[in-house]
Design a protein around this motif. Structure first.
Motif, mmCIF file in Angstrom:
data_model
loop_
_atom_site.group_PDB
_atom_site.id
_atom_site.type_symbol
_atom_site.label_atom_id
_atom_site.label_comp_id
_atom_site.label_asym_id
_atom_site.label_seq_id
_atom_site.Cartn_x
_atom_site.Cartn_y
_atom_site.Cartn_z
ATOM 1 N N ALA A 6 -2.444 11.281 -2.511
ATOM 2 C CA ALA A 6 -3.222 10.158 -1.984
ATOM 3 C C ALA A 6 -2.698 9.771 -0.613
ATOM 4 C CB ALA A 6 -3.150 8.965 -2.938
ATOM 5 N N GLU A 7 -3.574 9.181 0.178
ATOM 6 C CA GLU A 7 -3.214 8.778 1.536
ATOM 7 C C GLU A 7 -3.593 7.320 1.781
ATOM 8 O OE1 GLU A 7 -1.561 10.572 3.674
ATOM 9 O OE2 GLU A 7 -1.563 12.402 2.456
ATOM 10 N N PRO A 8 -2.744 6.561 2.475
ATOM 11 C CA PRO A 8 -3.109 5.201 2.869
ATOM 12 C C PRO A 8 -4.046 5.241 4.078
ATOM 13 C CG PRO A 8 -0.949 5.741 3.718
ATOM 14 C CD PRO A 8 -1.389 6.926 2.912
ATOM 15 N N VAL A 9 -4.937 4.267 4.171
ATOM 16 C CA VAL A 9 -5.840 4.195 5.330
ATOM 17 C C VAL A 9 -5.823 2.777 5.879
ATOM 18 C CG1 VAL A 9 -7.330 6.069 4.560
ATOM 19 C CG2 VAL A 9 -7.857 3.734 3.868
ATOM 20 N N THR A 10 -6.020 2.672 7.180
ATOM 21 C CA THR A 10 -6.084 1.361 7.830
ATOM 22 C C THR A 10 -7.482 1.037 8.333
ATOM 23 O OG1 THR A 10 -5.370 2.386 9.910
ATOM 24 C CG2 THR A 10 -3.660 1.422 8.508
ATOM 25 N N ASP A 11 -8.283 2.062 8.592
ATOM 26 C CA ASP A 11 -9.658 1.857 9.058
ATOM 27 C C ASP A 11 -10.586 1.898 7.856
ATOM 28 O OD1 ASP A 11 -12.188 1.903 10.214
ATOM 29 O OD2 ASP A 11 -11.552 3.153 11.904
ATOM 30 N N LEU A 12 -10.827 0.731 7.264
ATOM 31 C CA LEU A 12 -11.619 0.670 6.037
ATOM 32 C C LEU A 12 -13.053 1.127 6.263
ATOM 33 C CD1 LEU A 12 -12.022 -0.079 3.079
ATOM 34 C CD2 LEU A 12 -12.429 -2.447 3.802
ATOM 35 N N GLU A 13 -13.673 0.670 7.342
ATOM 36 C CA GLU A 13 -15.074 1.038 7.575
ATOM 37 C C GLU A 13 -15.237 2.555 7.700
ATOM 38 O OE1 GLU A 13 -18.688 0.518 10.851
ATOM 39 O OE2 GLU A 13 -16.970 -0.854 10.907
ATOM 40 N N LYS A 14 -14.404 3.192 8.492
ATOM 41 C CA LYS A 14 -14.511 4.631 8.681
ATOM 42 C C LYS A 14 -14.351 5.379 7.356
ATOM 43 C CE LYS A 14 -12.436 8.496 11.278
ATOM 44 N NZ LYS A 14 -12.120 9.323 10.096
ATOM 45 N N THR A 15 -13.366 4.980 6.576
ATOM 46 C CA THR A 15 -13.103 5.655 5.309
ATOM 47 C C THR A 15 -14.221 5.398 4.309
ATOM 48 O OG1 THR A 15 -10.744 5.297 5.720
ATOM 49 C CG2 THR A 15 -11.371 6.026 3.520
ATOM 50 N N ALA A 16 -14.741 4.159 4.279
ATOM 51 C CA ALA A 16 -15.827 3.835 3.365
ATOM 52 C C ALA A 16 -17.082 4.634 3.701
ATOM 53 C CB ALA A 16 -16.122 2.342 3.411
ATOM 54 N N MET A 28 0.825 -1.200 0.000
ATOM 55 C CA MET A 28 0.000 0.000 0.000
ATOM 56 C C MET A 28 0.865 1.257 0.000
ATOM 57 S SD MET A 28 -3.233 1.018 2.438
ATOM 58 C CE MET A 28 -2.362 0.742 3.985
ATOM 59 N N ASN A 29 1.905 1.259 0.803
ATOM 60 C CA ASN A 29 2.790 2.422 0.853
ATOM 61 C C ASN A 29 3.519 2.622 -0.479
ATOM 62 O OD1 ASN A 29 2.153 3.138 3.500
ATOM 63 N ND2 ASN A 29 3.645 1.703 4.354
ATOM 64 N N ALA A 30 3.910 1.531 -1.130
ATOM 65 C CA ALA A 30 4.548 1.634 -2.445
ATOM 66 C C ALA A 30 3.567 2.164 -3.485
ATOM 67 C CB ALA A 30 5.092 0.268 -2.867
ATOM 68 N N PHE A 31 2.327 1.715 -3.383
ATOM 69 C CA PHE A 31 1.252 2.169 -4.278
ATOM 70 C C PHE A 31 1.051 3.682 -4.123
ATOM 71 C CE2 PHE A 31 -3.105 2.979 -5.473
ATOM 72 C CZ PHE A 31 -3.415 2.058 -6.466
ATOM 73 N N ILE A 32 0.980 4.139 -2.878
ATOM 74 C CA ILE A 32 0.802 5.566 -2.591
ATOM 75 C C ILE A 32 1.983 6.375 -3.128
ATOM 76 C CG2 ILE A 32 0.737 7.273 -0.731
ATOM 77 C CD1 ILE A 32 -1.914 5.895 -1.032
ATOM 78 N N SER A 33 3.178 5.862 -2.925
ATOM 79 C CA SER A 33 4.374 6.545 -3.395
ATOM 80 C C SER A 33 4.351 6.712 -4.907
ATOM 81 C CB SER A 33 5.622 5.771 -2.967
ATOM 82 O OG SER A 33 6.791 6.387 -3.445
ATOM 83 N N ASP A 34 3.895 5.681 -5.610
ATOM 84 C CA ASP A 34 3.822 5.750 -7.066
ATOM 85 C C ASP A 34 2.818 6.810 -7.516
ATOM 86 O OD1 ASP A 34 4.444 4.657 -9.762
ATOM 87 O OD2 ASP A 34 2.338 4.088 -9.716
ATOM 88 N N LEU A 35 1.668 6.880 -6.852
ATOM 89 C CA LEU A 35 0.681 7.907 -7.191
ATOM 90 C C LEU A 35 1.240 9.306 -6.959
ATOM 91 C CD1 LEU A 35 -2.730 6.506 -5.825
ATOM 92 C CD2 LEU A 35 -1.982 6.679 -8.205
ATOM 93 N N ARG A 36 1.914 9.473 -5.845
ATOM 94 C CA ARG A 36 2.491 10.791 -5.542
ATOM 95 C C ARG A 36 3.561 11.181 -6.557
ATOM 96 N NH1 ARG A 36 3.003 9.949 1.051
ATOM 97 N NH2 ARG A 36 0.777 10.243 1.520
ATOM 98 N N ASN A 37 4.313 10.201 -7.041
ATOM 99 C CA ASN A 37 5.317 10.478 -8.062
ATOM 100 C C ASN A 37 4.675 10.925 -9.374
ATOM 101 O OD1 ASN A 37 7.461 9.850 -6.385
ATOM 102 N ND2 ASN A 37 7.574 7.718 -7.054
ATOM 103 N N GLN A 38 3.409 10.565 -9.557
ATOM 104 C CA GLN A 38 2.661 10.999 -10.739
ATOM 105 C C GLN A 38 1.933 12.321 -10.504
ATOM 106 O OE1 GLN A 38 0.294 7.764 -12.672
ATOM 107 N NE2 GLN A 38 1.274 6.435 -11.182
ATOM 108 N N GLY A 39 2.145 12.908 -9.324
ATOM 109 C CA GLY A 39 1.509 14.177 -9.008
ATOM 110 C C GLY A 39 0.114 14.048 -8.451
#
Length: 312
Positions: free
Chosen positions: A176-186, A162-173
């Motif tokens: 994005a933020e990673p989340v651990t509490d899926l229910e709250k975010t959903a 997930m952190n690598a995924f976020i890093s790749d998005l940020r490199n594309q400008g």
């Protein structure tokens, strides 16, 4: 016969252009035979899938061969590999062959974005992406082509990936933020875009706030699903194809088989949305759901965009 390298494929499949190519090709006259699904097991006993997807219109014929190997993710490999052959439908002459892994991922994400252009609230601000595979890597870019999200969150089970995924998005400008509490975010999300091979529901219907758009991509077999029965019952259901979405994927096939929904509960398919036969979302409070299983016409739209751009 041309052979187009992967880097050129990426160059020709810009998200806004591909979304519009899909919008243009869906209502046109074409033939899509029933796709072939073949399931086979590896020596380790893991079930893989071979899919053959033909399509043709008066000028062109396309054939995609796809293999889906879910265990590849454990070896840090894509779970989907694909090849595409574009031919002249009148003569049968092959015109171009290309790797279709990138093509498949981008057209899948852009088909979801095309549906969201009709089904997601125009004032949507919060996008939640669930999953980290090849398709998920294109969801933020595709959805940002049709809506202006202020917040993009990502959830997946593997924190390192997930952190690598976020890093790749940020490199594309893309912020994005990673989340651990899926229910709250959903519960806070305006659009939830799910691209996982899960066999058990990840999204619970009780989490969905009024006005949410639920985009379900990952389930492609009768025993897989990403949302529970409550989510299905609470939603206005839209699909890329009634024949495929209602029977190939457990997302709708399982509730349909238990009588929780009927085929009449599908409000419209993508062609009806594009033609305006159905207007899509009808209020800011409506919960909408788009289930895609992938259609060969989507591949043809992408392959033609690549081929014609290459010839210019």
């Amino acid at each position: 016969m041309l052979i187009i390298p992967e880097e050129e494929i990426k160059k020709h499949l810009a998200y806004p252009r591909l979304i519009e190519a899909l919008r243009e090709i869906f209502p046109t006259e074409h033939t899509i035979p029933l796709r072939h699904h073949h399931f086979y097991k590896t020596p380790e006993g893991i079930e893989n899938t071979l899919i053959l997807m033909p399509v043709w219109n008066k000028n062109y014929m396309g054939m995609k061969q796809v293999t889906v190997a879910p265990a590849n993710t454990k070896a840090n490999m894509p779970s989907i590999f694909a090849q595409y052959i574009l031919s002249d439908s009148k003569t049968g002459q092959p015109l171009v062959v290309m790797d279709a892994t990138e093509l498949t991922a981008r057209r899948t994400a852009c088909t979801s974005a095309l549906a969201a252009s009709y089904l997601c609230r125009e004032n949507a601000e919060n996008l939640l992406i669930i999953g980290g595979g090849k398709v998920a890597q294109h969801l933020a870019q595709a959805h940002l082509a049709v809506r202006s999200f202020k917040k993009i969150n990502v959830w997946m089970r593997n924190a390192e990936k997930m952190n690598a995924f976020i890093s790749d998005l940020r490199n594309q400008g893309i912020s994005a933020e990673p989340v651990t509490d899926l229910e709250k975010t959903a519960r806070e999300a305006d659009l939830i875009s799910c691209a996982t091979p899960s066999e058990t529901p990840i999204i619970q219907g009780d989490w969905l706030k009024p006005g949410t758009h639920l985009d379900l991509i990952g389930s492609y077999k009768p025993n897989t699903r990403e949302a529970d029965d409550t989510a299905i019952q609470r939603s206005s259901i839209f699909v890329d194809s009634r024949a495929g979405a209602l029977h190939e994927s457990g997302e709708l096939a399982l509730p349909l088989g238990r009588g929780i929904i009927t085929e009449n509960d599908v409000k419209a398919d993508l062609v009806e949305l594009i033609k305006g036969t159905h207007l899509g979302r009808t209020s800011n409070e409506e919960i909408t759901l788009f289930k895609s299983v992938g259609l060969a016409i989507e591949d043809l739209a992408a392959a033609l965009l690549i081929y014609k751009s290459h010839l210019r």
